[in-house]
Design an enzyme around this catalytic site. Structure first.
Site, PDB file in Angstrom:
ATOM      1  N   ASN A   1      -4.325   4.884  -0.923  1.00  0.00           N
ATOM      2  CA  ASN A   1      -4.756   3.645  -1.584  1.00  0.00           C
ATOM      3  C   ASN A   1      -6.244   3.539  -1.827  1.00  0.00           C
ATOM      4  O   ASN A   1      -6.704   2.522  -2.352  1.00  0.00           O
ATOM      5  CB  ASN A   1      -4.264   2.391  -0.850  1.00  0.00           C
ATOM      6  CG  ASN A   1      -2.767   2.381  -0.666  1.00  0.00           C
ATOM      7  OD1 ASN A   1      -2.281   2.239   0.439  1.00  0.00           O
ATOM      8  ND2 ASN A   1      -2.029   2.554  -1.744  1.00  0.00           N
TER       9      ASN A   1
ATOM     10  N   ARG B   1      -7.651   4.596   7.111  1.00  0.00           N
ATOM     11  CA  ARG B   1      -6.368   5.275   6.887  1.00  0.00           C
ATOM     12  C   ARG B   1      -6.544   6.507   6.008  1.00  0.00           C
ATOM     13  O   ARG B   1      -5.927   7.552   6.266  1.00  0.00           O
ATOM     14  CB  ARG B   1      -5.357   4.288   6.284  1.00  0.00           C
ATOM     15  CG  ARG B   1      -3.981   4.863   6.034  1.00  0.00           C
ATOM     16  CD  ARG B   1      -2.924   3.758   5.954  1.00  0.00           C
ATOM     17  NE  ARG B   1      -3.281   2.713   5.023  1.00  0.00           N
ATOM     18  CZ  ARG B   1      -2.973   2.727   3.719  1.00  0.00           C
ATOM     19  NH1 ARG B   1      -2.319   3.758   3.207  1.00  0.00           N
ATOM     20  NH2 ARG B   1      -3.311   1.725   2.934  1.00  0.00           N
TER      21      ARG B   1
ATOM     22  N   GLY C   1       0.853  -1.179   0.000  1.00  0.00           N
ATOM     23  CA  GLY C   1       0.000   0.000   0.000  1.00  0.00           C
ATOM     24  C   GLY C   1       0.880   1.217   0.000  1.00  0.00           C
ATOM     25  O   GLY C   1       1.986   1.168  -0.509  1.00  0.00           O
ATOM     26  N   SER C   2       0.403   2.308   0.556  1.00  0.00           N
ATOM     27  CA  SER C   2       1.245   3.501   0.676  1.00  0.00           C
ATOM     28  C   SER C   2       0.408   4.703   1.077  1.00  0.00           C
ATOM     29  O   SER C   2      -0.800   4.733   0.854  1.00  0.00           O
ATOM     30  CB  SER C   2       1.959   3.855  -0.638  1.00  0.00           C
ATOM     31  OG  SER C   2       2.798   2.815  -1.058  1.00  0.00           O
ATOM     32  N   ASN C   3       1.079   5.699   1.636  1.00  0.00           N
ATOM     33  CA  ASN C   3       0.557   7.053   1.765  1.00  0.00           C
ATOM     34  C   ASN C   3       1.516   7.980   1.045  1.00  0.00           C
ATOM     35  O   ASN C   3       2.726   7.735   1.001  1.00  0.00           O
ATOM     36  CB  ASN C   3       0.499   7.528   3.216  1.00  0.00           C
ATOM     37  CG  ASN C   3      -0.266   6.606   4.126  1.00  0.00           C
ATOM     38  OD1 ASN C   3      -1.427   6.323   3.904  1.00  0.00           O
ATOM     39  ND2 ASN C   3       0.393   6.143   5.186  1.00  0.00           N
TER      40      ASN C   3
END
Length: 816
Positions: free
Chosen positions: A523, A552, A251-253
């Site tokens: 995401n 998130r 995933g990621s931010n």
């Protein structure tokens, strides 16, 4: 006399350091050479703190050489394991039934992995893509880097002894070719498509009795019964799980702030990708310099030749895994007399057989047949949750446009040379190489950017409306998975004029947001990249609109919007955001949970096993919890174990008193419903679990969320997906060893980048699992300890900073 930084870089190319110390694990080793490399390639590698290499070379082939060498010095075993995978040799060395590490495909076993990758190899798929002229195929510069990478990796093997116990003296550590390097890039590109369906591709076989009328009739009858039992909604749920924002192991931010929000009018970028901590999808940090042509620093995925996420003197970028579904299915109508023949506009078309033989350790080779169509391979499942049975009348073929895409390295190289966010968009328009990620970027001029520019099958909502099968009419609206009627040529994907290859969307169709005060992604779909400027109008295959966001995403938007409103931002604010460790789920639910706990009759709750559990202590612990997942936080572990159980057992519609509203997507749903049947059970189970493990309910998170490195327990900050922490960590629960004792995925290569008007960017970085997987390396866990302490590495990008490093070591690496 003052020497300009560029002159220092040029001087480094010619620098001879015969007596310089080599990186850890670089002692002499004779090595075996199957494919000798020639050409006298060389590079200068300057190591600064934490083993970060700054590679300088005179051209791209030599830069690739230095990169291959330096990656091998840190990660030879992980790299070698990946090359075994793409060659289809895992069964030969590790056995057919063993599980792969999942880095380069979703194959459940080595045999399935080998059948797929040997098929790719024997079909010469990668060679054909390499031969395509740019921009559809890779550029000359990228091919030179691949050639150099293979030569550098091989030179390291020849000249050094492996000290990593994971592959020391292993027969499977062998020299590689440039095609092996390209094949690894191919595997990364198809991770979301063919790579996700390896088991279904390699297991696909015609129904028994194929070719005989009686067999066909029997299979058809069975298929009718199977169809009656099938549940399209169940398949759609499986597809949502497979392609959903919180479903992947990555995933990621990332957030970009424009100059409107910063202290000096220049942009800021915080990138926080969440990738595996072990195996072949680790990042590795370096600086790559060809004086006068290229100067970039950042993280590369292992085995790839250039920077994937990084910055140069002018622009910084990061990526997040996108919601676009990078594959679609075509439902085939089969000839009743032969299920290996399908019909298109009433005309018979025979499937192509791809017969693959895999060598097996201590056993006879295994031969299997795969079946290919004009649309792609026949597939019988997309993971366990999406069955796609091949019957006498119906089969499914998988279309993966990234199986024709070997352009990601050109996108990365173009980004590395860019001078602005506008340049990044130009690179994306020209190369169209990103298979499954969004791009978030900021530049020194104060611009911000979000774009979902990825290679997707050209499935428009109109096409899906006209051509979806009954199953596709359920899966496409709910999950973005198109299942089209393969018996009609008018259901072909078509082309956009600005697309570099047929059957994909062109750049004009990509959701893009320019120069917003902030542009953020965690995401979920592109819809709320900025909550005040929502993106709409894109096709469903890109992602959804007006639906509930993940915890998130909600927490991230709250945080970054507040920062943008406050203004005056600096890199230090980005650093604080990364390690705030705020738990959005805790802010929404902990107080309600504590009150619901206190209201339980007699202070007891019934666990799932029927036993009564005294939960009175838990009520006060939840009430006192500081709502963070910081290592020093007391109550965080209790909430974590409770929240996991509650969200796993309670349907989302029953969890909250106030349901989701598209008019308030960040603020809803809210209000924990403690009357829900699963609440008391989840609380009782969490309390009983911790007590059985000898863990105090109010223990500090850092005492029980750790990784073990060098025999020492290293506390880990952050939290799991459902809690919504920006600093996402997916730890592995092992109560017998004291709680969470390893991390599977989570924060990996982190960078906070800005500019102050000088030639040197203001950059702080952190590679959470450190540069080397070799436990004998001094850089096996040094940055992991920094991560534990929530400290950063000050980037040494400019020449003056590199040469002033107190730990500078300069090595000239070359072929012999």
């Amino acid at each position: 006399m003052r020497i300009r930084p560029r002159r220092l870089a040029v001087a480094a190319v010619a620098l001879l350091t015969a007596g310089a110390a080599l990186p850890a694990g670089a002692a002499e080793r004779p090595g075996r050479q199957e494919h000798p490399s020639h050409g006298g390639l060389s590079a200068v590698v300057r190591y600064t703190e934490y083993g970060i290499p700054h590679i300088v070379a005179k051209d791209y082939a030599n830069l690739g050489f230095g990169t291959g060498w330096a990656q091998a010095a840190d990660q030879v075993c992980t790299l070698a394991d990946g090359f075994v995978t793409v060659r289809g040799d895992r069964s030969r060395f590790f056995g057919p039934d063993a599980a792969t590490d999942g880095s380069l495909s979703s194959a459940a076993t080595n045999l399935a992995s080998d059948l797929y990758f040997r098929g790719v190899r024997e079909a010469r798929t990668v060679e054909r893509l390499l031969a395509e002229p740019a921009p559809r195929g890779p550029s000359r510069e990228v091919k030179e880097m691949m050639r150099g990478f293979a030569a550098g990796y091989n030179a390291w093997l020849r000249q050094n002894r492996i000290t990593d116990p994971a592959c020391r003296d292993a027969a499977w550590v062998r020299p590689v070719t440039p095609t092996d390097v390209a094949a690894r890039g191919f595997a990364v590109s198809v991770l979301g498509g063919q790579g996700r369906a390896v088991d279904g591709i390699t297991a696909a076989q015609p129904p028994s009795g194929a070719g005989s009328p009686s067999g066909a009739a029997s299979a058809s009858s069975a298929a009718g019964k199977g169809a009656a039992r099938s549940d399209a909604e169940a398949v759609a749920r499986g597809a949502r799980e497979l392609f959903g924002a919180d479903s992947a192991d990555m995933g990621s931010n990332a957030v970009a702030f424009s100059g409107k929000t910063t202290a000096n009018g220049r942009g800021l970028l915080l990138g926080n990708p969440h990738y595996p901590w072990q195996g072949g999808r680790r990042f590795w940090q370096s600086q790559q310099t060809v004086p006068g042509r290229l100067n970039v620093m950042g993280g590369s995925l292992l085995g790839t030749v250039n920077i994937a996420i990084g910055h140069n003197a002018h622009v910084a970028w990061s990526h997040t895994v996108a919601t676009g579904v990078p594959l679609n299915l075509h439902q085939l109508t089969l000839d009743p007399a032969d299920p290996t023949v399908y019909l298109v506009d009433g005309e018979r078309e025979r499937m192509r057989k791809r017969t693959v033989t895999v060598p097996v350790v201590n056993g006879a080779p295994v031969t299997r047949t795969q079946w290919w169509t004009r649309y792609g391979p026949v597939v019988t499942s997309l993971g366990a949750s999406v069955p796609l049975p091949w019957t006498a009348t119906t089969a499914y073929a998988l279309n993966d446009p990234n199986a024709s895409n070997l352009r990601a390295s050109d996108t990365g190289l173009g980004f590395s040379k860019a001078r602005s966010t506008a340049d990044l968009l130009g690179v994306l328009r020209r190369t169209q190489g990103l298979p499954w990620v969004n791009t978030i970027a900021a530049d020194a001029r104060g611009h911000s950017l979000f774009t979902q520019s990825q290679v997707l099958p050209r499935v428009t909502d109109d096409l899906a409306g006209r051509c979806s099968t009954p199953l596709g009419k359920v899966t496409y609206p709910s999950a973005g998975l198109a299942i089209l009627d393969g018996s009609r040529s008018d259901c072909a994907l078509g082309s956009d004029r600005d697309a570099v290859q047929p059957g994909i969307f062109g750049p004009a169709r990509m959701p893009t947001l320019k120069d917003a005060p902030y542009a953020e992604n965690s995401n979920d779909s592109a819809w709320l990249a900025n909550a005040d400027r929502p993106l709409t109008g894109y096709e469903r295959v890109f992602g959804d609109i007006g639906t509930q966001r993940s915890m998130r995403t909600r927490g991230a938007i709250e945080d970054v919007a507040a920062l943008a409103d406050r203004g005056g931002l600096t890199v230090r604010d980005l650093q604080r955001q990364q390690f705030a460790d705020r738990a959005p789920a805790g802010d929404l639910a902990a107080e309600d949970a504590a009150e619901g706990c206190a209201a339980l009759p007699g202070g007891t709750a019934t666990a799932a096993d029927g036993k009564a559990v005294d939960v009175r202590e838990a009520c006060s612990v939840l009430a006192a919890w500081d709502r963070t997942m910081d290592p020093g936080s007391r109550g965080a572990l209790l909430f974590d174990r409770f929240w996991r159980r509650l969200t796993a057992s309670t349907p989302a519609a029953q969890l909250w008193k106030v349901p989701f509203s598209a008019t308030d997507p960040v603020g809803t749903p809210r209000g924990l419903d403690t009357a829900a049947p699963g609440f008391a059970t989840a609380l009782a189970d969490a309390v009983a679990e911790l007590r059985a493990a000898g863990i105090a309910l109010d223990s500090r998170l850092g005492d029980h969320q750790v990784v073990v490195r060098g025999g020492r327990r290293v506390p880990v900050p952050g939290g799991t997906e459902s809690i919504g922490v920006w600093n996402k960590i997916e730890p592995r629960w092992d109560p017998a060893r004291g709680g969470y004792t390893e991390v599977s995925t989570g924060s990996s290569y982190i960078q906070a980048v800005g500019w102050d008007g000088s030639r040197c960017p203001v950059a702080r970085t952190l590679l959470t699992y450190a540069q080397s997987s070799n436990p004998n390396s001094p850089h096996h866990s040094d940055q992991t300890r920094l991560f534990s302490q929530e400290r950063w590495v000050t980037s040494r990008f400019c020449e003056k900073d590199i040469w002033s490093s107190p730990e500078l070591r300069v090595v000239r690496v070359h072929e012999r």
